[in-house]
Design a protein around this motif. Sequence first.
Motif, PDB file in Angstrom:
ATOM      1  N   LYS A 211      57.218  48.493  87.857  1.00  0.00           N
ATOM      2  CA  LYS A 211      57.008  47.067  87.611  1.00  0.00           C
ATOM      3  C   LYS A 211      55.593  46.612  87.993  1.00  0.00           C
ATOM      4  O   LYS A 211      55.357  45.420  88.184  1.00  0.00           O
ATOM      5  N   LYS A 212      54.661  47.553  88.094  1.00  0.00           N
ATOM      6  CA  LYS A 212      53.322  47.210  88.576  1.00  0.00           C
ATOM      7  C   LYS A 212      52.665  46.131  87.727  1.00  0.00           C
ATOM      8  O   LYS A 212      52.088  45.174  88.265  1.00  0.00           O
ATOM      9  N   ASP A 213      52.725  46.259  86.419  1.00  0.00           N
ATOM     10  CA  ASP A 213      52.079  45.265  85.554  1.00  0.00           C
ATOM     11  C   ASP A 213      52.656  43.874  85.792  1.00  0.00           C
ATOM     12  O   ASP A 213      51.921  42.879  85.824  1.00  0.00           O
ATOM     13  N   ASP A 214      53.988  43.804  85.955  1.00  0.00           N
ATOM     14  CA  ASP A 214      54.624  42.518  86.253  1.00  0.00           C
ATOM     15  C   ASP A 214      54.131  41.971  87.588  1.00  0.00           C
ATOM     16  O   ASP A 214      53.813  40.785  87.707  1.00  0.00           O
ATOM     17  N   ARG A 217      50.731  40.560  87.297  1.00  0.00           N
ATOM     18  CA  ARG A 217      50.772  39.333  86.488  1.00  0.00           C
ATOM     19  C   ARG A 217      51.312  38.155  87.292  1.00  0.00           C
ATOM     20  O   ARG A 217      50.855  37.013  87.133  1.00  0.00           O
TER      21      ARG A 217
END
Length: 347
Positions: A211-214, A217
């Motif tokens: 979930k790094k991109d989340d 963000r």
Amino acid sequence: MTTVAAYAAPAPKAPLERTTIERRAVRENDVLIDIKFAGICHSDIHQVQDGWRPGTFPMVPGHEIAGVVSEVGPGVTKFAVGDRVGVGCMVGSCQECDYCKAGLEQYCANGGPIWTYNGTDKDGTPTHGGYSEKIVVDENFVVRIPDALSLDVAAPLLCAGITTYSPLKHWNAGPGRKVAVVGLGGLGHMGVKIAHALGAEVTVLSQSLRKKDDGLRLGAHHYYATSDPETFEKLAGTFDIVLNTVSAGLDYARFLSLLRTDGAMVNVGLPEETVELDLKSLFGRRRVMTSSNIGGIPETQEMLDFCAEHGLGAEIELISADQINDAYKRVQASDVRYRFVIDTATI
């Protein structure tokens, strides 16, 4: 009394099903709320499954409630018909002890607060929560939802929002402070948003980088996988606050090692099982291991106003009432980004 439709668990661990419940007639200081949206909290699942303590069944869960006032009692001064309002984890307390007078109703010294569901009201009747069409609540336990927040994304703030906001404020998250949020779920994603808005440098600690991109963000500055042993070596002695949002037991010594001197690990996820702590992990840097239990009514209103000012709503997946049981399974499988919210018009 008024009969309303609701979804309830008829017995421990049983699937929820549509039923009807009775709501009391509006009293002097009561507010009748037409519920529009109700969030699904992991606490709902714990209690339906008797995970924390024996429950009262049939049980109507739900303590993330957003709706519109449809009737007020003759003594109500804070709300009017048509107001956009919310109800969180409490619907009452003694309102006489020092904690209640200080706006810390969640720590009421006279038997604790009256929980929104799976509790006992002052008249001895069981309380029923937000998976229903309507609810009647004392005006002192109702909060105003600012116009800048839509009701669907505001509903989870009544638990997930205040559960993370309260400890972050208490432990002085802000500019110059480093905050680690353990877990990027229903609680964790709001912890990231709020800590970022408070001005802290935010790191997410999750089992993997899935979930790094989340996380980035949502406001995290850094993101690390706790499955990587190098994470704990690299980040040792880094954080002022470690906000633990997961409801499973951890190797607490490893996470405490991430704190600076006088840092605090604050636990807001509550495991069902008893956990153990080696006190040696606290001594070296005068570290603190603590917890936090939601927030009082004044602080909950403060949180809502803060979220409205900063444009912070929950990340939600809107569902119909007939999807509740599937949603429970998905929450347990960590398959939601990041809060299920029930459209109560479908009950």
